[in-house]
Design a protein around this motif. Structure first.
Motif, PDB file in Angstrom:
ATOM      1  N   TYR A 123       0.981  -1.151  -0.022  1.00 41.33           N
ATOM      2  CA  TYR A 123      -0.049   0.168  -0.244  1.00 41.33           C
ATOM      3  C   TYR A 123       0.694   1.421   0.215  1.00 41.33           C
ATOM      4  CZ  TYR A 123      -4.389   2.873   1.272  1.00 41.33           C
ATOM      5  OH  TYR A 123      -5.410   3.571   1.393  1.00 41.33           O
ATOM      6  N   HIS A 126       0.423   7.233   1.670  1.00 41.85           N
ATOM      7  CA  HIS A 126      -0.508   7.919   1.861  1.00 41.85           C
ATOM      8  C   HIS A 126      -0.824   8.505   3.030  1.00 41.85           C
ATOM      9  CE1 HIS A 126      -1.723   3.807   3.221  1.00 41.85           C
ATOM     10  NE2 HIS A 126      -2.655   4.673   3.910  1.00 41.85           N
ATOM     11  N   ASP A 128      -4.267   8.983   5.560  1.00 41.97           N
ATOM     12  CA  ASP A 128      -5.671   7.988   5.890  1.00 41.97           C
ATOM     13  C   ASP A 128      -6.853   8.961   5.907  1.00 41.97           C
ATOM     14  OD1 ASP A 128      -4.576   5.729   5.942  1.00 41.97           O
ATOM     15  OD2 ASP A 128      -4.819   5.354   8.218  1.00 41.97           O
ATOM     16  N   HIS A 188       2.174   7.204   5.472  1.00 42.62           N
ATOM     17  CA  HIS A 188       2.829   5.725   6.112  1.00 42.62           C
ATOM     18  C   HIS A 188       2.813   5.009   4.835  1.00 42.62           C
ATOM     19  CE1 HIS A 188      -1.591   6.091   7.079  1.00 42.62           C
ATOM     20  NE2 HIS A 188      -1.465   4.954   6.857  1.00 42.62           N
TER      21      HIS A 188
HETATM   22 FE   FE2 Z   1      -3.487   4.123   5.735  1.00 43.66          FE
END
Ligand code: FE2
Ligand code: AKG
Length: 208
Positions: A123, A126, A128, A188
């Motif tokens: 992932y 980014h 959140d 993160h």
């Molecule tokens: Fe996240």
């Protein structure tokens, strides 16, 4: 420092860390058997077909883009109080109330999902929060991977220093570890792992 052994002590430690520096690592938030019970519940949800490829963004912006994020998720009923997942959600509710007493975050509701990253899944870096909507206030990630070894990869990189954009903390997704951080503040990234990587990720939100 000796790790806290009661939830009251754990919650105080989390509140202190969220006040400064804004994030907290709590190893052993869950015991090995508790992790196993949630894993069993997740396996049964998987068998029922309750997991689906994760999206990026929301509403009309929701795209399933494997280059950004390649995990599969199962959204949870935040009101559930039965079984191992319900017991964990009840503890998160206690944490929410403790944090609202100690800090002025105004945490109002919770949304969360189980996330399964197959080997090689990641992932990308980014934040959140969805563009223009600042409701997600506190991120809480619980890892569900017994016997995780450094060679398994799958670390969380938490970019903790705004003055050093490439500096990050490395957090292993070891079973029972809880990571909490202020959602707006920290970028993160999830690195690829060599084995399946299971977590229960949630967000405490402010009132909309
Ligand atoms: Fe996240
Ligand atoms: O599993 C992790 O370590 C982080 C997951 C994440 O960043 C997310 O779901 O937004």
């Amino acid at each position: 420092m000796t790790p806290p052994t009661t939830d009251a002590a754990r919650f105080t430690q989390i509140a202190d860390a969220l006040a400064d520096p804004g994030w907290c690592l709590t190893p052993d938030f869950l015991s090995g058997p508790e992790v196993q019970s949630i894993r069993a519940a997740a396996a049964s949800l998987e068998a029922q077909g309750a997991f689906a490829p994760a999206g990026v963004g929301r509403g009309r912006d929701l795209l399933v883009r494997a280059a950004v994020r390649s995990d599969r998720v199962c959204w949870l009923d935040p009101a559930a109080r039965d079984g191992a997942i319900g017991a964990y959600l009840a503890r998160l509710e206690d944490l929410r109330q403790a944090l609202n007493r100690d800090l002025t975050l105004g945490l109002f509701s919770f949304e969360g999902h189980l996330a399964s990253y197959p080997p090689g899944a990641c992932y990308r870096r980014h934040v959140d929060q969805f563009r223009g909507v600042e409701l997600r206030t506190l991120t809480a990630i619980l890892y569900l991977n017994p016997d995780w070894q450094p060679a398994d990869g799958g670390t969380l990189r938490l970019y903790t220093d705004p003055d050093r954009p490439d500096h990050y903390e490395t957090i292993a997704p070891r079973g029972g570890t809880l990571v909490t951080f202020l959602s707006v503040r920290f970028e993160h990234e999830v690195m690829a792992a060599t084995r399946e990587r299971l977590s229960l990720t949630g967000w405490f939100k402010r009132r909309g």
